[in-house]
Design a protein around this motif. Structure first.
Motif, PDB file in Angstrom:
ATOM      1  N   ARG A  68     -12.633   1.313 -50.791  1.00 32.72           N
ATOM      2  CA  ARG A  68     -13.824   2.066 -51.170  1.00 32.72           C
ATOM      3  C   ARG A  68     -13.450   3.187 -52.121  1.00 32.72           C
ATOM      4  O   ARG A  68     -12.319   3.656 -52.129  1.00 32.72           O
ATOM      5  N   GLY A  69     -14.437   3.607 -52.890  1.00 34.21           N
ATOM      6  CA  GLY A  69     -14.258   4.758 -53.748  1.00 34.21           C
ATOM      7  C   GLY A  69     -15.155   5.903 -53.298  1.00 34.21           C
ATOM      8  O   GLY A  69     -15.896   5.795 -52.316  1.00 34.21           O
ATOM      9  N   LEU A  70     -15.076   6.991 -54.038  1.00 33.36           N
ATOM     10  CA  LEU A  70     -15.848   8.191 -53.730  1.00 33.36           C
ATOM     11  C   LEU A  70     -16.571   8.668 -54.986  1.00 33.36           C
ATOM     12  O   LEU A  70     -15.990   8.701 -56.070  1.00 33.36           O
ATOM     13  N   TRP A  71     -17.825   9.024 -54.818  1.00 30.56           N
ATOM     14  CA  TRP A  71     -18.563   9.744 -55.844  1.00 30.56           C
ATOM     15  C   TRP A  71     -18.697  11.185 -55.378  1.00 30.56           C
ATOM     16  O   TRP A  71     -19.181  11.454 -54.270  1.00 30.56           O
ATOM     17  N   PHE A  72     -18.281  12.121 -56.220  1.00 25.38           N
ATOM     18  CA  PHE A  72     -18.397  13.536 -55.883  1.00 25.38           C
ATOM     19  C   PHE A  72     -19.641  14.110 -56.556  1.00 25.38           C
ATOM     20  O   PHE A  72     -19.903  13.846 -57.733  1.00 25.38           O
ATOM     21  N   HIS A  73     -20.397  14.883 -55.800  1.00 29.16           N
ATOM     22  CA  HIS A  73     -21.620  15.516 -56.280  1.00 29.16           C
ATOM     23  C   HIS A  73     -21.480  17.029 -56.167  1.00 29.16           C
ATOM     24  O   HIS A  73     -20.840  17.541 -55.243  1.00 29.16           O
ATOM     25  N   HIS A  74     -22.095  17.713 -57.088  1.00 30.37           N
ATOM     26  CA  HIS A  74     -22.066  19.176 -57.033  1.00 30.37           C
ATOM     27  C   HIS A  74     -22.991  19.681 -55.936  1.00 30.37           C
ATOM     28  O   HIS A  74     -24.153  19.277 -55.834  1.00 30.37           O
ATOM     29  N   GLU A 102     -16.962   2.223 -61.486  1.00 28.38           N
ATOM     30  CA  GLU A 102     -16.244   3.476 -61.689  1.00 28.38           C
ATOM     31  C   GLU A 102     -16.560   4.447 -60.559  1.00 28.38           C
ATOM     32  O   GLU A 102     -17.711   4.592 -60.145  1.00 28.38           O
ATOM     33  N   VAL A 103     -15.522   5.122 -60.093  1.00 26.52           N
ATOM     34  CA  VAL A 103     -15.670   6.135 -59.049  1.00 26.52           C
ATOM     35  C   VAL A 103     -14.904   7.380 -59.480  1.00 26.52           C
ATOM     36  O   VAL A 103     -14.156   7.374 -60.455  1.00 26.52           O
ATOM     37  N   ASP A 104     -15.092   8.448 -58.711  1.00 31.40           N
ATOM     38  CA  ASP A 104     -14.432   9.713 -59.018  1.00 31.40           C
ATOM     39  C   ASP A 104     -13.132   9.881 -58.228  1.00 31.40           C
ATOM     40  O   ASP A 104     -12.189  10.515 -58.700  1.00 31.40           O
ATOM     41  N   GLY A 105     -13.104   9.354 -57.009  1.00 32.31           N
ATOM     42  CA  GLY A 105     -11.927   9.428 -56.157  1.00 32.31           C
ATOM     43  C   GLY A 105     -11.788   8.132 -55.398  1.00 32.31           C
ATOM     44  O   GLY A 105     -12.679   7.273 -55.435  1.00 32.31           O
ATOM     45  N   VAL A 106     -10.675   7.984 -54.688  1.00 30.43           N
ATOM     46  CA  VAL A 106     -10.396   6.712 -54.012  1.00 30.43           C
ATOM     47  C   VAL A 106      -9.761   6.956 -52.649  1.00 30.43           C
ATOM     48  O   VAL A 106      -9.350   8.067 -52.310  1.00 30.43           O
ATOM     49  N   MET A 107      -9.680   5.864 -51.889  1.00 28.98           N
ATOM     50  CA  MET A 107      -8.921   5.823 -50.645  1.00 28.98           C
ATOM     51  C   MET A 107      -7.966   4.641 -50.719  1.00 28.98           C
ATOM     52  O   MET A 107      -8.263   3.639 -51.357  1.00 28.98           O
ATOM     53  N   ASP A 158      -7.285  13.921 -56.322  1.00 26.91           N
ATOM     54  CA  ASP A 158      -6.715  14.800 -57.334  1.00 26.91           C
ATOM     55  C   ASP A 158      -6.074  13.977 -58.448  1.00 26.91           C
ATOM     56  O   ASP A 158      -6.254  14.276 -59.636  1.00 26.91           O
ATOM     57  N   LEU A 159      -5.361  12.918 -58.083  1.00 22.59           N
ATOM     58  CA  LEU A 159      -4.761  12.044 -59.087  1.00 22.59           C
ATOM     59  C   LEU A 159      -5.832  11.403 -59.959  1.00 22.59           C
ATOM     60  O   LEU A 159      -5.681  11.319 -61.189  1.00 22.59           O
ATOM     61  N   CYS A 160      -6.930  10.966 -59.356  1.00 23.37           N
ATOM     62  CA  CYS A 160      -8.004  10.339 -60.134  1.00 23.37           C
ATOM     63  C   CYS A 160      -8.584  11.297 -61.171  1.00 23.37           C
ATOM     64  O   CYS A 160      -8.868  10.895 -62.311  1.00 23.37           O
ATOM     65  N   TYR A 161      -8.771  12.551 -60.787  1.00 27.64           N
ATOM     66  CA  TYR A 161      -9.320  13.511 -61.743  1.00 27.64           C
ATOM     67  C   TYR A 161      -8.315  13.808 -62.858  1.00 27.64           C
ATOM     68  O   TYR A 161      -8.702  14.016 -64.029  1.00 27.64           O
TER      69      TYR A 161
END
Length: 297
Positions: free
Chosen positions: A128-134, A167-172, A201-204
């Motif tokens: 799974r990936g992660l979407w980060f929201h403000h 596309e995602v912002d972060g991963v597991m 952090d690596l993804c960003y």
């Protein structure tokens, strides 16, 4: 081409988990012996016979992919993964847990084909990936770091996520990353040790350097099984939450401005480069989900 035709280096950190590690190695022996793969087992201060087992396995040989062993002194997952990165000879590196069991021969060819076809993907999650929201509120507690409004777990929108990468912002973990990308932005930041938030952090950092991170549910497709829990069992729950808050706070300190600026952007997607066997396995799994025998979300 890397030595001996190796294209994918699989890094497996392990600590006192020998019966489970044996299952993990057996999966790679059974389904990837003929693939351009090497396994790098990072033995992390084991006292349960793992060290001796691996030495014996190397001495007598085995009929699986190329196998190498590195030793660390109870350094934990992040540092062990970085050690594996340094040892890796492939142009792609896969971060794999010792409680993940490969179940399909089609996964490696698909990963290789995908990263060849899409040079803009620097890192691909297999779960799974992660979407980060403000969120306009400070991070003060562990619950704040994992608030769904801030950090949304995703496979991408259904039902197309069976056939596409998103596309995602972060991963597991598990995830595969280009060696060229690591050479450009550096390995996992050991400020996050022992583990957690290092991957995102690596993804960003990859995104800042021009690469995208993607995800697809290969476990849902039946490519592997994750037993779960054995890695985290090393750290008591309260301690994990303390580490999670510390590392989550560091992550948001670094990237909150970027999240605010970019969270609403349009994210890319890509068609899977699956083999015929991969498409057949996916169709079977999708049918199971459609009949309600599994959660399709």
């Amino acid at each position: 081409m890397p030595p001996a035709g190796i294209e994918l280096s699989v890094v497996i950190a392990t600590h006192d988990n020998l019966p489970t590690l044996k299952q993990a190695l057996e999966g790679w022996r059974r389904f990837a012996a003929d693939q351009p793969v090497e396994l790098i087992v990072v033995e992390d201060g084991c006292t349960d016979g793992t060290r001796e087992y691996l030495a014996d396995l190397l001495a007598r040989g085995w009929d699986g992919p190329a196998l190498r062993v590195a030793h660390e002194d109870d350094a934990h997952e992040l540092v062990c993964t970085n050690r594996g990165f340094r040892e890796a000879r492939g142009s792609l590196v896969l971060s794999w847990h010792d409680d993940m069991f490969l179940r399909a021969g089609w996964m490696v060819p698909e990963l290789l084909a995908t990263l060849r076809a899409y040079p803009d993907i620097g890192l691909l999650s297999l779960s799974r990936g992660l979407w980060f929201h403000h969120v306009d509120a400070p991070v003060r507690t562990w619950e704040d770091t994992v608030d769904w409004r801030r950090m949304e777990s995703t496979l991408g929108p259904a039902p197309l996520n069976w056939a596409r990468l998103y596309e995602v912002d972060g991963v597991m973990r598990p995830w595969v990353v280009r060696r060229a990308a690591l050479d450009r932005v550096g390995p996992l930041d050991e400020a996050f040790r022992p583990t957690e938030w290092d991957e995102s952090d690596l993804c960003y950092r990859l995104r800042a350097a021009g690469w995208k991170s993607a995800t697809h549910g290969y476990e849902r497709d039946g490519a592997y099984v994750h037993q779960l829990s054995t890695t985290y069992a090393r750290t008591p729950s309260q301690r994990r939450m303390e580490i999670g808050l510390r590392n989550g706070s560091l992550f948001y300190e670094r990237w909150s401005d970027t999240i605010r600026a970019e969270h609403g952007r349009t994210r890319a997607s890509w068609l899977r480069r699956a083999t015929p066997a991969g498409w057949v396995a996916t169709a079977r799994q999708a049918a199971r989900f459609a009949t309600g025998r599994r959660d399709a979300s």
